[in-house]
Design a protein around this motif. Structure first.
Motif: not given
Length: 356
Positions: A61-63, A86, A88, A254-255, A287, A292
């Motif tokens: 996944a990506l934030p 995130e 995916e 971050d998210a 995103f 990470p």
């Protein structure tokens, strides 16, 4: 018919930050874009656009962060994005009533990838706007083959803009619009960071270019004919119909920070004249592709990225208009392109300096 030209090809530069190499979302390393354009007969003008971060093929996944300017619309998978912060899957765009077929096809694509033989859950992310003015939206012509073609055909470089993919049948601010993209490079304490934006524009208001109102009347563009069966005095077009903005960055955010970035992308719609009607679903999804293990960018250092996303979104929206061509579609409805010569003449009259 006039030649489609991007804002900078018309001598219109937005903001102060430099662009990436292609001035596109694909300037964020690893991000690819694919389109499937569906034009059939007199009534089908629609398609699919896929934003594909290559990093998702090596990471789970990506934030990500989501901002909703007005919720009259849908993004399949949005509640999980908001809950977990995130994405995916790739982000796909299409027409309102084709959303669910696109989501199902995206699931098929993902379950078929190597290493996913035992997967029992996946959260497809699919957004939409209503292209029913120019396309027979009830026909739902998008198939799995169309979706897979957009995904497999996604490439780097400068993506198609205007009347392509999910923008084939959309219009904005009184004119034909579609897909647009742009990018900016900002300087942070961690070095240069790229912010790229892709939009599917399909919303109402009065177009503004560099602060100058650009009405259809001033451009000599006719008002669209009344929709069949409409009562006298009824609106001639769908009043809102939404905007989807996809933001990518290689900055380590971050998210929560990505949600703040997405919110600024929504704000940029006001720069080009959106009236944010109650019938418009205005969404931005951001995103980040950074590894990470890197430290998150300090909060005091996100302002340059806010500037970047505001500028890139404004220019992407203008590109979605300037790259579109006059289109005749469902029930003979017409969306007219912004006339470049009249626009440039108006900007000259208002003293707006151009670069070319």
């Amino acid at each position: 018919m006039q030649e489609p030209r991007r804002a900078r090809q018309l001598g219109i530069e937005i903001g102060v930050l430099p662009t990436g190499a292609h001035n596109a979302i694909t300037d964020v390393s690893g991000v690819r874009v694919g389109h499937t354009t569906i034009v059939a007969g007199d009534s089908i003008r629609t398609g699919v656009t896929a934003v594909v971060p290559e990093q998702l093929f090596t990471r789970a996944a990506l934030p990500a962060g989501l901002s909703v300017g007005n919720g009259y619309g849908k993004i399949v998978g949005s509640t999980q994005v908001a809950e977990l912060g995130e994405i995916e899957t790739p982000v796909l765009l299409t027409a309102t009533l084709s959303t669910f077929r696109v989501a199902d096809a995206l699931v098929t694509y993902l379950l078929g990838l190597p290493g996913r033989e035992d997967a029992q859950s996946v959260n497809p992310v699919v957004a939409e706007t209503n292209d029913g003015f120019l396309s027979d939206i009830r026909a739902r012509p998008v198939t799995e083959e169309h979706v897979l073609a957009a995904l497999h055909g996604a490439t780097g470089g400068l993506p198609g803009e205007g009347c392509v993919g999910a923008g084939t049948g959309t219009g904005a601010l009184g004119f034909k619009a579609g897909i647009g993209t742009s990018s900016r490079v900002a300087t942070t304490s961690r070095g240069a960071a790229t912010v790229g934006v892709l939009v599917q524009s399909n919303f109402s208001g009065v177009l503004r270019v560099c602060g100058v109102p650009v009405s259809r009347e001033r451009m000599g563009v006719p008002v669209a004919p009344a929709m069949p069966g409409a009562a006298p005095g009824a609106a001639t077009e769908h009043p809102g119909n939404s905007c989807v903005i996809v933001v990518a960055t290689n900055a380590r955010l971050d998210a929560r920070q990505l949600g703040r970035l997405a919110r600024r992308a929504i704000f940029a719609m006001g720069r080009v004249g959106s009236d944010f009607t109650s019938g418009s679903g205005d969404y931005a999804l951001a995103f980040a592709t950074a590894e990470p293990g890197l430290p998150v960018l300090p909060e005091a250092d996100v302002d340059p990225l806010f500037t970047a996303v505001l500028e890139a979104t404004e220019e992407a929206l203008l590109n979605s208009l300037f790259m579109a061509t006059t289109t005749v579609g469902f029930n003979g409805h017409v969306r007219y392109a912004v006339p470049h010569d009249r626009l440039l003449a108006l900007l000259g009259e208002r003293g707006v300096a151009r670069t070319g």
